[in-house]
Design a protein around this motif. Structure first.
Motif, PDB file in Angstrom:
ATOM      1  N   THR A 136      -8.629   6.151   2.030  1.00  0.00           N
ATOM      2  CA  THR A 136      -8.737   4.855   2.691  1.00  0.00           C
ATOM      3  C   THR A 136     -10.218   4.556   2.872  1.00  0.00           C
ATOM      4  O   THR A 136     -10.937   5.324   3.513  1.00  0.00           O
ATOM      5  N   GLY A 155      -6.498   9.390   2.505  1.00  0.00           N
ATOM      6  CA  GLY A 155      -5.491   8.342   2.405  1.00  0.00           C
ATOM      7  C   GLY A 155      -4.197   8.680   3.119  1.00  0.00           C
ATOM      8  O   GLY A 155      -3.903   9.842   3.415  1.00  0.00           O
ATOM      9  N   LEU A 156      -3.398   7.645   3.367  1.00  0.00           N
ATOM     10  CA  LEU A 156      -2.143   7.805   4.099  1.00  0.00           C
ATOM     11  C   LEU A 156      -1.213   8.789   3.394  1.00  0.00           C
ATOM     12  O   LEU A 156      -0.717   9.744   4.004  1.00  0.00           O
ATOM     13  N   GLN A 157      -0.961   8.577   2.116  1.00  0.00           N
ATOM     14  CA  GLN A 157      -0.055   9.457   1.380  1.00  0.00           C
ATOM     15  C   GLN A 157      -0.645  10.853   1.208  1.00  0.00           C
ATOM     16  O   GLN A 157       0.083  11.851   1.251  1.00  0.00           O
ATOM     17  N   LEU A 195       1.895   6.448  10.267  1.00  0.00           N
ATOM     18  CA  LEU A 195       1.792   4.991  10.174  1.00  0.00           C
ATOM     19  C   LEU A 195       1.105   4.380  11.393  1.00  0.00           C
ATOM     20  O   LEU A 195       0.137   3.625  11.257  1.00  0.00           O
ATOM     21  N   ASN A 198      -2.551   5.527  11.433  1.00  0.00           N
ATOM     22  CA  ASN A 198      -3.422   4.789  10.518  1.00  0.00           C
ATOM     23  C   ASN A 198      -3.706   3.384  11.033  1.00  0.00           C
ATOM     24  O   ASN A 198      -4.840   2.894  10.948  1.00  0.00           O
ATOM     25  N   SER A 230      -0.968   1.626  -0.245  1.00  0.00           N
ATOM     26  CA  SER A 230      -0.445   2.051   1.057  1.00  0.00           C
ATOM     27  C   SER A 230      -0.552   0.971   2.126  1.00  0.00           C
ATOM     28  O   SER A 230       0.030   1.122   3.210  1.00  0.00           O
ATOM     29  N   TYR A 231      -1.277  -0.111   1.838  1.00  0.00           N
ATOM     30  CA  TYR A 231      -1.482  -1.121   2.877  1.00  0.00           C
ATOM     31  C   TYR A 231      -0.182  -1.760   3.373  1.00  0.00           C
ATOM     32  O   TYR A 231      -0.010  -1.929   4.598  1.00  0.00           O
ATOM     33  N   ALA A 233       2.609  -0.641   3.993  1.00  0.00           N
ATOM     34  CA  ALA A 233       3.329   0.210   4.943  1.00  0.00           C
ATOM     35  C   ALA A 233       2.777   0.084   6.359  1.00  0.00           C
ATOM     36  O   ALA A 233       3.517   0.239   7.337  1.00  0.00           O
TER      37      ALA A 233
END
Length: 264
Positions: A136, A155-157, A195, A198, A230-231, A233
């Motif tokens: 991110t 990053g999120l994932q 989630l 973030n 990922s945005y 989400a």
């Protein structure tokens, strides 16, 4: 037609653009596929296969942005085979139309440069570009249209995968949509942490960036753009509202191509 290729750590994104009389790129089609150690012939066949589905017209030129150095040569060779001419590669030293005030400009990610080029074409500075991919990245541009730097977070994932791979009893955890703040089982607890965590982090950074730029005190509007897989989400959980485009980087590549080359 212009072929634009963005090589990321997780995906290779491809777009085809036409240009208006005002030299503004308009996207005709776009697609993406996973980043692997492809040969030029494999890349050429893969991209050509997608283009045939979209019935794309003849390609006259290509532009390439890559943050995976070991893939750049293969992608450029494939683009040259498809277009019949060497591609324009986004790199340090090209004309951008904005300043870059970082310690090592040549190390600034070409995805950041492309994203900022796109955002500045669509709105005025100051602005922030949020790119939620493998990492991110939050890029900051001041009122003088100068990139001041960036904030880079796992990053999120990637964060979720690392947690699930490291913790012995977790395994693969699918994220819940719009999770409650307090999870009532493992899945919802992790979903909230990933989630909501973030979203709170991004909102916190935007608040602090506004303070650092002085936009709150001056009443200057701070434009917010977002891209990356990922945005979507986290979008429902954010207090700040971003203008989202999943082709922002490709659009920026086309803008930079037009600034540095004669339009066919």
């Amino acid at each position: 037609m212009l072929l634009a290729v963005d090589v990321g750590n997780s995906n290779i994104s491809v777009g085809v653009f036409r240009f208006t009389d005002a030299r503004m790129p308009v996207i005709v089609c776009h697609f993406k596929f996973g980043t692997h150690n492809y040969t030029p012939d494999e890349l050429c066949a893969t991209i050509d296969g997608f283009l045939r589905r979209f019935d794309a017209m003849q390609l006259h030129a290509a532009v390439v942005s890559s943050v995976v150095p070991q893939m750049t040569a293969a992608v450029c060779a494939a683009a040259e085979s498809l277009c019949g001419t060497k591609p324009f590669v986004i790199s340090s030293g090209i004309r951008t139309g904005f300043g870059i005030h970082v310690k090592n400009p040549e190390q600034l990610g070409t995805d950041i440069v492309s994203n900022v080029a796109a955002a500045l074409t669509l709105t005025a500075a100051p602005l922030v570009v949020l790119d939620m991919g493998t990492a991110t990245t939050i890029s900051v541009v001041d009122t003088e249209k100068t990139i001041l730097g960036a904030i880079i977070i796992p990053g999120l994932q990637l964060s979720l995968r690392t947690l699930c791979d490291t913790a012995a009893q977790l395994g693969e955890i699918p994220l819940a949509e719009k999770p409650e703040l307090i999870g009532r089982d493992t899945r919802t607890a992790i979903s909230s942490g990933v989630l909501n965590g973030n979203a709170l982090m991004i909102d916190g950074f935007i608040r602090n960036i506004r303070e650092a730029l002085g936009t709150k005190e001056s009443g200057t509007s701070l434009s917010l753009f977002a891209t990356g897989g990922s945005y979507p989400a986290v979008e429902p959980l954010l207090r700040n509202r971003f203008t989202y485009s999943d082709t922002l980087t490709l659009f920026g590549e086309a803008i930079l191509f037009a600034q540095n080359n004669k339009i066919f």
